[in-house]
Design a protein around this motif. Structure first.
Motif, PDB file in Angstrom:
ATOM      1  N   CYS A  12      41.577  40.615  43.132  1.00 23.21           N
ATOM      2  CA  CYS A  12      40.172  40.757  42.753  1.00 23.21           C
ATOM      3  C   CYS A  12      39.778  42.222  42.909  1.00 23.21           C
ATOM      4  O   CYS A  12      40.375  42.958  43.689  1.00 23.21           O
ATOM      5  CB  CYS A  12      39.271  39.926  43.663  1.00 23.21           C
ATOM      6  N   CYS A  14      41.028  36.311  47.166  1.00 22.56           N
ATOM      7  CA  CYS A  14      40.016  35.300  46.892  1.00 22.56           C
ATOM      8  C   CYS A  14      40.691  33.948  46.785  1.00 22.56           C
ATOM      9  O   CYS A  14      41.753  33.816  46.178  1.00 22.56           O
ATOM     10  CB  CYS A  14      39.271  35.610  45.604  1.00 22.56           C
ATOM     11  N   CYS A  71      37.007  38.878  39.259  1.00 23.83           N
ATOM     12  CA  CYS A  71      38.148  38.154  39.806  1.00 23.83           C
ATOM     13  C   CYS A  71      38.661  37.129  38.804  1.00 23.83           C
ATOM     14  O   CYS A  71      37.876  36.454  38.149  1.00 23.83           O
ATOM     15  CB  CYS A  71      37.637  37.442  41.055  1.00 23.83           C
TER      16      CYS A  71
END
Length: 179
Positions: A27, A50, A176
């Motif tokens: 991300c 993430c 992301c």
């Protein structure tokens, strides 16, 4: 052998409808705390972790502070030692929930969601709510968000000698792709 064959048939004939989690370690977080007429204060971190657990709508971001890259090495040095104290507070962590999230309604068209959770930066934890856009892309699910953070909320002191050159309001952007 019969048990093995039955097990294989079971998994082939009974499709798994949902993944347990989607994740990435790529991300991007970009921030900008510039003041007009002064040098741009901005940095980017392309190695943010993430994880999304779709069934629970839970999302977590973890950013290593020292991974933020600046145009000038001196800015990075001051950021890590004077402002963020990254030897002491090495990570920024967000743990939250995407409200009204259901992976089944995510399509190639962006949809707006609210994400609520706890953000910990510089040893301080605050409840925040941010808007995010989520859509399906070729290789996963894309999440983007733009929001502003205030340095005072996280006890990040800006020295008086540069207070006119650095904004306390930090424009933040997250991008992301989870798979």
């Amino acid at each position: 052998m019969k048990k093995f064959t039955l097990l294989v048939l079971f998994f082939v004939l009974y499709p798994i409808s949902a993944q347990e989690k989607l994740s990435t370690s790529k991300c991007t977080i970009y921030f900008e705390a510039s003041v007009p007429l002064f040098e741009a204060v901005e940095a980017k971190n392309d190695a943010v972790d993430c994880t999304l657990i779709p069934d629970k709508s839970q999302i977590t971001f973890t950013a290593v502070i020292k991974n933020f890259q600046f145009k000038r090495d001196l800015m990075k040095e001051h950021f890590n030692s004077n402002y963020m104290e990254s030897d002491r507070y090495s990570k920024a962590i967000f743990k939250g929930v995407i409200e009204k999230f259901d992976l089944k309604i995510v399509t190639e068209t962006e949809k707006d969601f609210q994400i609520k959770g706890k953000l910990t930066i510089h040893g301080q934890t605050r409840l925040i709510t941010v808007n995010a856009k989520i859509k399906k892309v070729n290789n996963g699910i894309q999440i983007t968000s733009h929001f502003t953070l205030n340095t005072d909320d996280f006890n990040i002191e800006i020295p008086s000698i540069v207070i006119a050159k650095i904004s306390k309001n930090v424009n933040t952007q997250i991008d992301c792709i989870l798979n």
